[in-house]
Design an enzyme around this catalytic site. Structure first.
Site, short mmCIF file in Angstrom:
data_model
loop_
_atom_site.label_atom_id
_atom_site.label_comp_id
_atom_site.label_asym_id
_atom_site.label_seq_id
_atom_site.Cartn_x
_atom_site.Cartn_y
_atom_site.Cartn_z
N ASP A 118 -32.86 13.77 -36.34
CA ASP A 118 -33.41 13.06 -35.17
C ASP A 118 -34.64 12.16 -35.43
OD1 ASP A 118 -31.44 14.63 -34.04
OD2 ASP A 118 -32.75 15.73 -32.68
N LYS B 167 -25.43 14.71 -30.98
CA LYS B 167 -25.47 16.00 -30.28
C LYS B 167 -26.20 15.85 -28.96
CE LYS B 167 -29.60 17.21 -32.84
NZ LYS B 167 -30.51 17.23 -31.70
N CYS C 106 -35.43 20.88 -33.05
CA CYS C 106 -34.13 20.57 -33.67
C CYS C 106 -34.07 20.92 -35.16
CB CYS C 106 -33.74 19.13 -33.37
SG CYS C 106 -33.38 18.93 -31.60
C1 VGL Z 1 -35.57 17.58 -29.69
C2 VGL Z 1 -36.44 18.29 -27.69
C3 VGL Z 1 -35.40 17.73 -27.01
C4 VGL Z 1 -35.72 17.50 -31.17
C5 VGL Z 1 -34.51 17.00 -29.02
O1 VGL Z 1 -35.11 16.61 -31.80
O2 VGL Z 1 -36.44 18.35 -31.73
N1 VGL Z 1 -36.53 18.22 -29.01
N2 VGL Z 1 -34.43 17.08 -27.68
#
Ligand code: VGL
Ligand code: ZN
Length: 201
Positions: free
Chosen positions: A12, A110, A155
């Site tokens: 991410d 995702k 994540c």
């Molecule tokens: C994430 C919170 C919400 C992350 C993704 O990538 O850690 N954290 N969505």
């Protein structure tokens, strides 16, 4: 070069998790250069992308009156309510512009089902719906994973925990990650993943 059985999993590294983004992680952009150079050391590079519909149930905005960063009980367990982020196709969901994406052989998206969040690259937050990453890695003969990216305590940590439980050897490279650190979540993530056998390097 690492052996072919060892893959780099980049979690991410998207604009919304970098300074100026909707769910900015402090120093999120500082991991990009290190991750770019790490990519040259691995035969297999996997990128993940948080990829939500605009009405996703993990957004505080989807629950009138609910505050961002509060916790809501969902059918699958407690869920942090986040500010809107990583909307499919938006600039915030795009990878940081300096992140190398060419070395990636697969990009796993995702969190695209409105009713359930997915922190982990392996399973959604119901802990049963698979993303398909496990099968991909096993078919490719991958046995070990190095995890980097954003955010360390969500994540990255949830992906590491699932990977370790699935039997992969897992290392998190801390200097190539940055954390949200909500209510001691970083310390908790370290504790829980370490118990499962994840190495924090
Ligand atoms: C994430 C919170 C919400 C992350 C993704 O990538 O850690 N954290 N969505
Ligand atoms: Zn998300």
């Amino acid at each position: 070069m690492h052996p072919k059985t060892h893959a780099l999993l980049v979690i991410d590294v998207q604009n919304d998790f970098c300074p100026g983004g909707n769910l900015a992680v402090a120093g999120g952009d500082q991991v990009v250069a290190r991750i770019n150079s790490l990519m040259s050391e691995f035969h297999t590079v996997v990128l993940t992308q948080d990829w939500h519909p605009a009405d996703h149930s993990s957004f505080a905005e989807s629950h009138p009156g609910a505050a961002a960063f509060s916790i809501l009980e969902m059918p699958y367990g407690p869920q942090v309510l986040w500010p809107k982020h990583c909307i499919q196709g938006s600039a915030g969901a795009a990878f940081h512009q300096d992140l190398r994406t060419d070395p990636a052989q697969i990009i796993i998206r995702k969190g695209f089902r409105a009713a359930v969040d997915s922190y982990s690259a392996f399973f959604e937050n119901d802990h049963t719906t698979a993303t398909g990453l496990e099968g991909y890695l096993r078919d490719r003969g991958i046995e070990k994973l190095t995890l980097v990216g954003l955010a360390t305590d969500f994540c990255v940590a949830y992906s590491a925990l699932d990977a370790a439980r699935l039997g992969f050897g897992v290392t998190i490279l801390q200097d190539a990650c940055r954390a949200i650190d909500l209510d001691d979540s970083l310390a908790q993530a370290k504790q829980q993943t370490s118990t499962a056998g994840v190495i924090w390097a």
